[in-house]
Design an enzyme around this catalytic site. Sequence first.
Site, PDB file in Angstrom:
ATOM      1  N   LYS A 207       0.842  -1.209   0.000  1.00  0.00           N
ATOM      2  CA  LYS A 207       0.000   0.000   0.000  1.00  0.00           C
ATOM      3  C   LYS A 207       0.879   1.262   0.000  1.00  0.00           C
ATOM      4  O   LYS A 207       0.637   2.213  -0.753  1.00  0.00           O
ATOM      5  CB  LYS A 207      -0.930  -0.003   1.226  1.00  0.00           C
ATOM      6  CG  LYS A 207      -2.017  -1.062   1.126  1.00  0.00           C
ATOM      7  CD  LYS A 207      -2.763  -1.293   2.432  1.00  0.00           C
ATOM      8  CE  LYS A 207      -3.772  -2.433   2.261  1.00  0.00           C
ATOM      9  NZ  LYS A 207      -4.466  -2.809   3.503  1.00  0.00           N
TER      10      LYS A 207
ATOM     11  N   GLN B  37      -4.144  -1.461   9.859  1.00  0.00           N
ATOM     12  CA  GLN B  37      -4.095  -2.787   9.252  1.00  0.00           C
ATOM     13  C   GLN B  37      -4.632  -3.830  10.230  1.00  0.00           C
ATOM     14  O   GLN B  37      -4.201  -3.913  11.372  1.00  0.00           O
ATOM     15  CB  GLN B  37      -2.646  -3.120   8.833  1.00  0.00           C
ATOM     16  CG  GLN B  37      -2.514  -4.424   8.081  1.00  0.00           C
ATOM     17  CD  GLN B  37      -3.208  -4.425   6.716  1.00  0.00           C
ATOM     18  OE1 GLN B  37      -3.230  -3.407   6.003  1.00  0.00           O
ATOM     19  NE2 GLN B  37      -3.809  -5.542   6.341  1.00  0.00           N
TER      20      GLN B  37
ATOM     21  N   ASP C 254     -10.806   3.158   4.923  1.00  0.00           N
ATOM     22  CA  ASP C 254     -11.212   1.749   4.822  1.00  0.00           C
ATOM     23  C   ASP C 254     -12.731   1.613   4.898  1.00  0.00           C
ATOM     24  O   ASP C 254     -13.262   0.510   4.752  1.00  0.00           O
ATOM     25  CB  ASP C 254     -10.559   0.920   5.936  1.00  0.00           C
ATOM     26  CG  ASP C 254      -9.313   0.205   5.442  1.00  0.00           C
ATOM     27  OD1 ASP C 254      -9.176   0.055   4.210  1.00  0.00           O
ATOM     28  OD2 ASP C 254      -8.479  -0.197   6.280  1.00  0.00           O
TER      29      ASP C 254
END
Length: 304
Positions: free
Chosen positions: A52, A96, A119
Amino acid sequence: MASILDGVAIALAIKQEVAQEVRALAAQGIRPGLAAVLVGNVPASEIYVRSKVQTCAELGIYSDLITPPENTTTEALLELVASLNSRDSIDGILIQLPLPSHIDSKILLDAVSPGKDVDGLHPVNAGRLQAGRPALAPCTPAGVIEILKRSGIPIASRHAVVVGRSDIVGKPAAMLLLQQNATVTICHSKTRDLGAITRQADILVAAIGRPGFITPEMVNPGATIIDVGINRINTRKEFDHFFAGNARREASFVTRGSTIVGDVHPAAFKLAGAYTPVPGGVGPLTIAMLMSNTVRAAKLRRGL
Ligand code: NDP
């Protein structure tokens, strides 16, 4: 013959568009920024996060990788999130998952400012999505919609069956399909006679987390199959069950000692009108949509 929906090519096109938007913002003195928080040392998470961060660099997005140790606390992470919420150079905050079991993931994810929740996991964004308001949608389901749209697969009026109801994939995928005017059925582990429902699907989205769970008998011939699953298999028995006779897979299985299979049995793809392969289908879209969400968050925060 079923056509293969090429997630790699679609992700590349989206990344090129994002890079163009980043250049346009740069002309206005704006550089979108993403903070990636990686707690502890989970090798798979490290690979995902590094990829990412690397994609940010490729597209001209600023990124900050923050790596608190495994033994950090929920309190320390809440402080970190609070500081990122107020940092002007940061437009998106990515935590994460999975987090170590002693961390209260829910409290932490809820602490992310909804405007920086790239997200799409904050209840405010989930609510906005459900209410049909502009929202940062979770990346993987947003990618599913991009694949369908960019491949010219009609969604409106089609029966979309989503197997899986997680907050990260199944539920938001169903909401996004509904927004596109599909007739949506959501299935889960308590669904009775699952095959009778999946056989009605014009669009079948599998987000279950069980290798090869969707078998040929469960597929409506000609349906579009979107396989979100990513499952690593490493025994010869499993390999032969899914890929016997597949020379290319055999070579990579022998070299690596494992391979990836989705939630759909490869034999089921033969019945499809179109399908996303694993790997190379939905997977690449997740990072592309994260980049797209980061730029979107940067614009929304500035009222652009
Ligand atoms: P979860 O484990 O959170 O959810 C799985 C869902 O599948 C649940 O809703 C569960 O039902 C349902 N399910 C489990 N067993 C059955 C069954 N026998 N019959 C019907 N439904 C069942 O998984 P995620 O949603 O996080 O992920 C799903 C898959 O997608 C995984 O393979 C994951 O690796 C992959 N993934 C891929 C991504 C990508 O970038 N391509 C990103 C995120 C995930 P219930 O709610 O009743 O328990």
